[in-house]
Design a protein around this motif. Structure first.
Motif, PDB file in Angstrom:
ATOM      1  N   ASP A 200       9.991   3.534   3.169  1.00 58.25           N
ATOM      2  CA  ASP A 200       8.667   2.963   3.391  1.00 58.25           C
ATOM      3  C   ASP A 200       8.805   1.635   4.119  1.00 58.25           C
ATOM      4  O   ASP A 200       9.790   0.909   3.923  1.00 58.25           O
ATOM      5  N   MET A 201       7.822   1.323   4.946  1.00 56.84           N
ATOM      6  CA  MET A 201       7.711   0.004   5.549  1.00 56.84           C
ATOM      7  C   MET A 201       6.772  -0.803   4.665  1.00 56.84           C
ATOM      8  O   MET A 201       5.713  -0.311   4.270  1.00 56.84           O
ATOM      9  N   CYS A 202       7.163  -2.007   4.345  1.00 63.18           N
ATOM     10  CA  CYS A 202       6.303  -2.949   3.634  1.00 63.18           C
ATOM     11  C   CYS A 202       6.005  -4.061   4.626  1.00 63.18           C
ATOM     12  O   CYS A 202       6.896  -4.839   4.980  1.00 63.18           O
ATOM     13  N   ARG A 203       4.769  -4.109   5.114  1.00 61.50           N
ATOM     14  CA  ARG A 203       4.382  -5.078   6.141  1.00 61.50           C
ATOM     15  C   ARG A 203       3.299  -5.993   5.576  1.00 61.50           C
ATOM     16  O   ARG A 203       2.237  -5.530   5.181  1.00 61.50           O
ATOM     17  N   LEU A 204       3.614  -7.286   5.529  1.00 62.45           N
ATOM     18  CA  LEU A 204       2.692  -8.264   4.974  1.00 62.45           C
ATOM     19  C   LEU A 204       2.307  -9.289   6.029  1.00 62.45           C
ATOM     20  O   LEU A 204       3.130  -9.671   6.856  1.00 62.45           O
ATOM     21  N   THR A 205       1.075  -9.758   5.947  1.00 64.55           N
ATOM     22  CA  THR A 205       0.587 -10.788   6.865  1.00 64.55           C
ATOM     23  C   THR A 205       0.047 -11.961   6.061  1.00 64.55           C
ATOM     24  O   THR A 205      -1.154 -12.218   6.035  1.00 64.55           O
TER      25      THR A 205
ATOM     26  N   SER B   4       0.157 -12.297   2.751  1.00 62.55           N
ATOM     27  CA  SER B   4      -0.492 -11.814   1.536  1.00 62.55           C
ATOM     28  C   SER B   4       0.571 -11.380   0.544  1.00 62.55           C
ATOM     29  O   SER B   4       1.738 -11.728   0.675  1.00 62.55           O
ATOM     30  N   SER B   5       0.174 -10.589  -0.428  1.00 59.63           N
ATOM     31  CA  SER B   5       1.149 -10.038  -1.369  1.00 59.63           C
ATOM     32  C   SER B   5       0.922  -8.531  -1.478  1.00 59.63           C
ATOM     33  O   SER B   5      -0.151  -8.018  -1.146  1.00 59.63           O
ATOM     34  N   LEU B   6       1.954  -7.866  -1.937  1.00 58.02           N
ATOM     35  CA  LEU B   6       1.926  -6.408  -2.054  1.00 58.02           C
ATOM     36  C   LEU B   6       2.587  -6.034  -3.366  1.00 58.02           C
ATOM     37  O   LEU B   6       3.739  -6.391  -3.608  1.00 58.02           O
ATOM     38  N   ARG B   7       1.859  -5.338  -4.217  1.00 59.11           N
ATOM     39  CA  ARG B   7       2.419  -4.895  -5.494  1.00 59.11           C
ATOM     40  C   ARG B   7       3.200  -3.605  -5.268  1.00 59.11           C
ATOM     41  O   ARG B   7       2.654  -2.629  -4.745  1.00 59.11           O
ATOM     42  N   LEU B   8       4.465  -3.642  -5.624  1.00 57.83           N
ATOM     43  CA  LEU B   8       5.326  -2.464  -5.524  1.00 57.83           C
ATOM     44  C   LEU B   8       5.393  -1.816  -6.901  1.00 57.83           C
ATOM     45  O   LEU B   8       5.841  -2.429  -7.858  1.00 57.83           O
ATOM     46  N   GLU B   9       4.918  -0.593  -6.989  1.00 56.68           N
ATOM     47  CA  GLU B   9       5.010   0.160  -8.236  1.00 56.68           C
ATOM     48  C   GLU B   9       6.039   1.253  -8.007  1.00 56.68           C
ATOM     49  O   GLU B   9       5.826   2.154  -7.198  1.00 56.68           O
TER      50      GLU B   9
ATOM     51  N   GLN C 104       7.123  -2.677 -11.868  1.00 57.30           N
ATOM     52  CA  GLN C 104       6.288  -3.381 -10.905  1.00 57.30           C
ATOM     53  C   GLN C 104       6.962  -4.657 -10.431  1.00 57.30           C
ATOM     54  O   GLN C 104       7.592  -5.361 -11.209  1.00 57.30           O
ATOM     55  N   ALA C 105       6.809  -4.935  -9.148  1.00 56.36           N
ATOM     56  CA  ALA C 105       7.278  -6.185  -8.549  1.00 56.36           C
ATOM     57  C   ALA C 105       6.263  -6.553  -7.479  1.00 56.36           C
ATOM     58  O   ALA C 105       5.600  -5.682  -6.917  1.00 56.36           O
ATOM     59  N   THR C 106       6.147  -7.850  -7.198  1.00 63.28           N
ATOM     60  CA  THR C 106       5.201  -8.289  -6.176  1.00 63.28           C
ATOM     61  C   THR C 106       5.964  -8.932  -5.033  1.00 63.28           C
ATOM     62  O   THR C 106       6.711  -9.893  -5.236  1.00 63.28           O
ATOM     63  N   LEU C 107       5.789  -8.383  -3.849  1.00 66.43           N
ATOM     64  CA  LEU C 107       6.388  -8.899  -2.624  1.00 66.43           C
ATOM     65  C   LEU C 107       5.337  -9.774  -1.951  1.00 66.43           C
ATOM     66  O   LEU C 107       4.186  -9.359  -1.802  1.00 66.43           O
ATOM     67  N   ALA C 108       5.731 -10.983  -1.538  1.00 64.90           N
ATOM     68  CA  ALA C 108       4.765 -11.909  -0.938  1.00 64.90           C
ATOM     69  C   ALA C 108       5.336 -12.506   0.333  1.00 64.90           C
ATOM     70  O   ALA C 108       6.554 -12.557   0.525  1.00 64.90           O
TER      71      ALA C 108
END
Length: 178
Positions: A118-123, A125-130, A163-167
């Motif tokens: 998966d690509m995790c693309r943030l601008t 912000s934050s993204l919750r990874l489950e 769960q982890a949060t990528l920011a």
């Protein structure tokens, strides 16, 4: 900008061309493909491939750490023509061009394999990874963090199930086994 990868056979080439021992014939047998940032090329096991200069290659190994070299660009490493001939396959290759407009988490890898990429693309912000299982997170651009931990570019992090949060701002690849 001029990054290339050789993957699979060129039109009209045969597997035997790869084992001719003739440099020019081997090169003509390989399909050359341009690679831009974010291009995903699914290379099934047994398909001859060779990354060219200018690439950052993210290669997920599957149950084997074998490399059989047919030709090695003039480097003095051992070649394995007999083993490579037994393992070589002439299969189709899937090429996915990058989706630069999309943000969040989305699948970029092949679908018929025992893992996802998966690509995790943030601008900013934050993204919750489950995550159902542990996964490997690899930052490839920008400035990303999990909690107070800043993730250096080119590093690889094992993220446990849960769960982890990528920011931050940037991109990371997330490889998870099914």
């Amino acid at each position: 900008p001029d990054a290339m990868i050789e993957a699979g056979l060129a039109s009209g080439a045969e597997l035997n061309d790869l084992f001719s021992g003739e440099d020019a014939r081997i090169l003509r047998a390989l399909a050359r493909r341009s690679a831009t940032v974010g291009t995903v090329i699914d290379v099934p096991p047994g398909v001859v491939h060779s990354p060219g200069p200018g690439l950052l290659l993210y290669e997920v190994q599957q149950r084997s750490d074998l490399t059989y070299r047919i030709w090695d660009w003039g480097r003095p490493r051992p070649l394995h023509p007999e083993e490579a001939r037994r393992a070589a396959r002439a299969l189709d290759i899937s090429v996915r061009e990058p989706d630069q407009a999309r943000t969040g988490r989305f699948t970029v890898g092949a679908e018929a394999v025992p893992f996802t990429i998966d690509m995790c693309r943030l601008t900013g912000s934050s993204l919750r990874l489950e995550l159902a299982r542990s996964a490997v997170l690899s930052p490839i651009s920008g400035l990303l963090a999990i909690g107070a931990m800043v993730l250096p570019l080119g590093s690889h992090w094992l993220v446990g199930a849960g769960q982890a949060t990528l920011a931050g701002t940037g991109e990371a690849l997330l490889a998870a086994w099914l």
